[in-house]
Design an enzyme around this catalytic site. Structure first.
Site, short mmCIF file in Angstrom:
data_model
loop_
_atom_site.label_atom_id
_atom_site.label_comp_id
_atom_site.label_asym_id
_atom_site.label_seq_id
_atom_site.Cartn_x
_atom_site.Cartn_y
_atom_site.Cartn_z
N LYS A 83 0.82 -1.22 0.00
CA LYS A 83 0.00 0.00 0.00
C LYS A 83 0.85 1.27 0.00
CE LYS A 83 -3.48 -0.47 -0.60
NZ LYS A 83 -4.03 -0.79 -1.96
N SER A 88 1.21 0.35 -8.86
CA SER A 88 1.24 1.39 -9.89
C SER A 88 2.64 1.50 -10.50
CB SER A 88 0.82 2.74 -9.31
OG SER A 88 -0.50 2.69 -8.83
N HIS A 140 10.67 -7.85 -7.94
CA HIS A 140 9.81 -7.10 -7.03
C HIS A 140 8.97 -8.06 -6.19
CE1 HIS A 140 5.89 -7.66 -9.15
NE2 HIS A 140 6.68 -7.87 -10.18
N HIS A 142 6.96 -8.42 -1.86
CA HIS A 142 6.85 -7.99 -0.46
C HIS A 142 7.83 -8.79 0.39
CE1 HIS A 142 3.54 -5.58 -1.69
NE2 HIS A 142 2.68 -6.56 -1.84
N ARG A 164 5.48 5.56 2.55
CA ARG A 164 4.26 6.38 2.61
C ARG A 164 4.02 6.83 4.04
NH1 ARG A 164 -1.56 4.22 0.19
NH2 ARG A 164 -2.71 6.20 0.32
N THR A 290 -7.71 1.95 -3.86
CA THR A 290 -8.51 1.22 -2.88
C THR A 290 -9.95 1.70 -2.92
OG1 THR A 290 -6.58 0.94 -1.47
CG2 THR A 290 -8.72 0.62 -0.45
N LYS A 293 -12.68 3.84 0.43
CA LYS A 293 -11.80 4.27 1.52
C LYS A 293 -12.29 5.58 2.10
CE LYS A 293 -7.68 5.76 0.49
NZ LYS A 293 -6.27 5.77 0.06
#
Length: 356
Positions: A83, A88, A140, A142, A164, A290, A293
């Site tokens: 997130k 993107s 790439h 997580h 973020r 999302t 939200k």
């Protein structure tokens, strides 16, 4: 008449001073023009010398021109934090890989667990360093940071990442688990059916919005040490800061993603040539948002900000933001409301031995 005679020398003196000042300005202007011409000539000579030396080495070694993909061993690892606009950005890599001739590989871990077992760490390092068919490569997933030198690897990949604002990231993740996003709207999410808002979760002391859930960006940068995953650890914070400074080529922020992409394109055109234009005009780069939200209230934010965990995570975010803004200040400029990348500001000279 006597008064006039005493005033005349002063006027002549003033005119003489003005004439001298104008002459000095003219001379300084000419000197500056000569310096600029000399600098241009030196750069031209330096470029010529570099070309000659490169040609000589090419002829001596008998090199043959070959596609970049055959001789480029560059590997980039984007150990993406959930997130943070990671999908993107990754979509841009997928769109560019065919045109720019590099490979994109997703690191898919079981249940999205960011911590690998020791044996998997060794396997992963071996794969990335020795899988020549996948070089140049963009990996790439997580996954928490891995120090390749710890495993005796000869070459180290270049790490990049995006962070973020901690509460914004948690709010986005909270609603993502319940409502998904517009990337795969039909996919059933883990918490689907739970209609409780983030504000209601915080006020009732729910586990999905607890301060411990903020502890994610620091461990992703800290790595695979046990202390990295101890929520609120100051040691983990300092280790994450150290890794960000010393092991990552560039760390951007979600709020300034376009600037991050622009700098990457300037620094690594082998991978990201065309990325900025693709981000600005392409559909996929803005695709994942999302669903449903709702922004938290000031009371909810204030309550989370009382947590020591938030304070430490936010300290890391502010640290990353400061570093990114420093890099950006030396890489781009703004003109007429548009950002542009600065041109190369160094050149080579005094190259020896001279080519005969």
């Amino acid at each position: 008449m006597g008064l006039l005679r005493t005033m005349m020398p002063a006027k002549f003196q003033l005119l003489a001073v003005l004439a001298f000042a104008l002459a000095m300005l003219f001379i300084e202007n000419q000197i500056q023009k000569l310096e600029e011409s000399r600098a241009k000539l030196e750069r031209t000579i330096a470029r010529h010398e570099v070309a000659e030396v490169a040609q000589r080495h090419s002829e001596d070694a008998g090199w043959e021109s070959s596609p970049p993909a055959e001789k480029d061993d560059t590997v980039i690892i984007y150990n993406r934090v959930p997130k943070t606009a990671s999908t993107s950005f990754t979509n841009i890599a997928y769109d560019l890989c065919g045109k720019n001739r590099f490979h994109v590989l997703h690191i898919n871990t079981t249940k999205n667990n960011p911590v690998m077992s020791l044996q998997d760490q060794v396997r992963f390092v071996r794969n990335v360093t020795s899988w020549r068919e996948m070089k140049p490569g963009f990996y790439h997933g997580h996954v928490a940071y891995l120090d390749f030198s710890k495993y005796g690897a000869q070459g180290k990949p270049m790490y990049i990442n995006v962070v973020r604002e901690p509460i914004e990231r948690l709010v986005s993740y909270y609603y993502f688990l319940r409502f998904g996003d517009d990337y795969r709207p039909g996919l059933r999410r883990r918490k689907q059916g739970d209609k409780k808002t983030f504000d209601e979760c915080v006020s009732s002391g729910g586990s999905d919005c607890a301060p411990e859930k903020l502890w994610l960006q620091i461990p992703f940068f800290c790595g695979h040490h046990s202390e990295c995953w101890t929520a609120g650890s100051r040691w983990a914070l300092e280790q994450a800061k150290s890794n960000l400074l010393n092991e990552y080529l560039l760390v951007g922020v979600t709020e300034e993603l376009e600037d991050f992409i622009m700098i990457l394109e300037a620094a690594l055109p082998r991978f990201f040539k065309g990325a900025t234009e693709l981000y600005r005009s392409g559909k996929k780069s803005h695709l994942r948002k999302t669903t449903d939200k709702k922004p938290p209230t000031k009371e909810t934010i204030a309550r989370l900000q009382q947590s020591d965990i938030w304070k430490i995570e936010n300290e890391f975010y502010e640290f990353a933001l400061e570093q990114f803004q420093f890099v950006r200040a030396h890489a781009v400029r703004e003109k007429d409301g548009e950002l542009y990348v600065l041109a190369q500001s160094f050149f080579y000279e005094k190259i020896y031995p001279k080519v005969s």
